[in-house]
Structure formats: C-alpha cells, structure tokens
Write an enzyme that holds these catalytic residues in place. Structure first.
Site, PDB file in Angstrom:
ATOM      1  N   ALA A   1       0.861  -1.305   0.014  1.00  0.00           N
ATOM      2  CA  ALA A   1       0.001   0.028   0.118  1.00  0.00           C
ATOM      3  C   ALA A   1       0.909   1.264   0.108  1.00  0.00           C
ATOM      4  CB  ALA A   1      -0.892  -0.082   1.324  1.00  0.00           C
ATOM      5  N   LYS A   2       0.144   2.239  -0.502  1.00  0.00           N
ATOM      6  CA  LYS A   2       1.220   3.556  -0.432  1.00  0.00           C
ATOM      7  C   LYS A   2       1.598   3.851   0.927  1.00  0.00           C
ATOM      8  CE  LYS A   2      -2.487   5.581  -2.579  1.00  0.00           C
ATOM      9  NZ  LYS A   2      -3.537   6.536  -3.090  1.00  0.00           N
ATOM     10  N   ARG A   3       0.851   3.659   1.864  1.00  0.00           N
ATOM     11  CA  ARG A   3       1.405   4.061   3.313  1.00  0.00           C
ATOM     12  C   ARG A   3       2.589   3.203   3.773  1.00  0.00           C
ATOM     13  NH1 ARG A   3      -3.576   1.718   4.006  1.00  0.00           N
ATOM     14  NH2 ARG A   3      -3.638   0.029   5.268  1.00  0.00           N
ATOM     15  N   HIS A   4       2.728   1.987   3.150  1.00  0.00           N
ATOM     16  CA  HIS A   4       3.700   1.053   3.535  1.00  0.00           C
ATOM     17  C   HIS A   4       4.939   1.098   2.487  1.00  0.00           C
ATOM     18  CE1 HIS A   4       0.568  -1.306   5.643  1.00  0.00           C
ATOM     19  NE2 HIS A   4       1.045  -0.663   6.473  1.00  0.00           N
ATOM     20  N   GLY A   5       4.742   2.352   1.674  1.00  0.00           N
ATOM     21  CA  GLY A   5       5.851   2.274   0.823  1.00  0.00           C
ATOM     22  C   GLY A   5       6.013   1.413  -0.475  1.00  0.00           C
TER      23      GLY A   5
END
Length: 281
Positions: free
Chosen positions: A240-244
């Site tokens: 996910a975006k928040r996990h890079g």
C-alpha cells in the site's frame, strides 16, 4: 452466457503501485481469456483529493503494463445525477436518514466486541425533525433495508456467499463532503456499464454485502464477484502507499519494462498474501 465485462476502477488520489497493477491484470486477463471486455472507470468522486495528473499517470501506467481497455474512460465526477436519482429512490422508500455526527462524535460513541468492526450506533436514526440546513451525511437504515429485501446471497469465484449486510451497520451512502459514497457509486455504475464480473482485492470482500443489498433495493442486475488475494512485501505487510509500495510511475520513469513486470505478476513471481475470504457455501 452473456459476454464477460470486467472493470478496473482506480481512484486518482495518488499514484498506482504494484498492488494496483496486480488487480488490473487480474481484471484484464479475466475478460480477455473469455473473449470479453475490460472497462476503465476513474472513481474521482472525492473532489478534495482527486488530481488530474493522477488520471494521466493511470493511463500511462496501464499502457506501460501492456493492458488495454474497451470504450471510453468513464469518470464518476460526471455521473452525479445518477447517484442523486438512486439516493432519491432509497429516500422515497424511507430507508435513509440524515446523520449530523462529526467524526469525533462517532469515534467516541462507537464500540464493538474485541476483534469486530465497530458499528455506527444509530445516534441520528431517531431524530424526528432533522434540520437539513446543517451539514449532514445520509445513512442507510440497514435493519429496515434488510427487512425489505429478505435473505440475499452472491457468487464469489463460483461459490455461494450468504449476504450479511447487517454486520456493517448503517453505512453512509452520501457524505457531507461528497454527493455519494463508494458503496452507492460503484453499485450504480457497475449496473449502468453492464459489468458482469467484478474482479477486485479481498480487502473489499465485506463491502460486497452492502453492494448486493443495494442491487436488490434498486432492482439492479447482480454480477459475479472474484476477490483475489493481496500482494505483500517481503515483510509480509500488504502493499500500500502508506507502506512504501513502489509506484508504477517511478518504475516506468526508471526505464523498467512494464510488460515484464506484468508477466512476473501473472506468474506469481512476487510475494503475495494467501488471504482469502471465509464463508460457507
């Protein structure tokens, strides 16, 4: 059997990453292997976060992966009248009520058993004379809706899933800052576009209970669903975006081969979670 029609429907609130690519490939290949069509729909109903530059990047990313779609690209922001009409139908059935609660008030009031998703406690459901001049969302009275439709079921990858929309509580169908929620917009659009097969990640499995209910209430056709496992990184975390998660645009700009990446994903040459929905058939 009717021709298969699938869709890929990203939100242009950020750049696509490899997890998006995997889902797009699954939808694309599901249609192409059956002589069907893939539609591209831009879910830009969130006007505060959607960006035109992300729409342009989505088109480039899909072409870079070697994916093609059929017909014109549909934008949800241009279909607001359809969502308004659906809301009015549900309102006329007595199934909607205005909710004036702030996020902080909802968070304070919500509770759930350990491990369960918190449900909206129905704070505004009993308001007799609501002041509609105040900012408000519109919620679906889930108990009343289920009483109207009775038991429902749906097909996921050929298996029958018993519907359980009550487990999600009184969901929002129109937000204070948007004319329709994800639940309402995708249900209306899938029907209008003739989507026969919805291919998407298992993270949206629970939402399908609501979508099946809305189809029954609005007299809409029922597609087949195919929820796939989610890609994970080496640490086991969902991409996910928040996990890079790596953005496709970054890989594309580095000169990497998008078609080769697509083939790797098709072959399973990438960590992916063995997470599947649990249900009885």
């Amino acid at each position: 059997m009717d021709p298969v029609v699938t869709r890929f429907a990203p939100s242009p609130t950020g750049r696509l990453h490899v997890g998006h690519a995997y889902s797009a490939i699954r939808a694309h290949d599901h249609a192409r292997s059956r002589g069907g069509r893939l539609l591209l729909r831009i879910e830009d109903i969130d006007g505060t976060r959607s960006r035109p530059e992300h729409v342009a990047a989505i088109l480039l990313d899909l072409a870079w992966l070697g994916l093609t779609w059929d017909g014109e690209v549909i934008h949800q922001s241009r279909r607001l009248d359809r969502y308004a009409a659906a809301l009015e139908r549900l309102r006329a059935m007595g199934l909607l009520y205005p909710c004036f609660c702030t996020r902080a008030e909802i968070a304070e009031a919500m509770s759930a058993p350990h491990g369960a998703a918190p449900l909206y406690p129905g704070t505004c459901r009993a308001i007799v004379e609501p002041d509609l001049s105040r900012p408000h969302a519109w919620r679906l009275d889930m108990a009343a809706a289920v009483a109207r439709t009775g038991a429902l079921e749906w097909s996921d990858a050929g298996r029958i899933v018993p519907g359980d929309p009550l487990a999600l509580g009184d969901v929002v169908l129109a937000r204070k800052d948007a004319p329709a929620s994800y639940h309402l917009a995708v249900t209306v659009d899938d029907a209008a576009q003739g989507v026969t097969d919805v291919v998407r990640g298992v993270d949206l499995f629970a939402a399908t209970h609501v979508h099946r209910l809305l189809q029954a209430l609005l007299g809409l056709p029922v597609p087949r669903w195919h929820h796939h496992a989610l890609l994970t990184g080496a640490d086991g975390e969902r991409l996910a975006k928040r996990h890079g998660a790596p953005a496709l645009a970054v890989l594309r700009e580095r000169g990497e081969d998008g078609r080769a990446l697509a083939e790797r994903l098709r072959a399973g040459d990438f960590p992916k979670a063995a997470v599947v929905p649990t249900f009885t058939s």
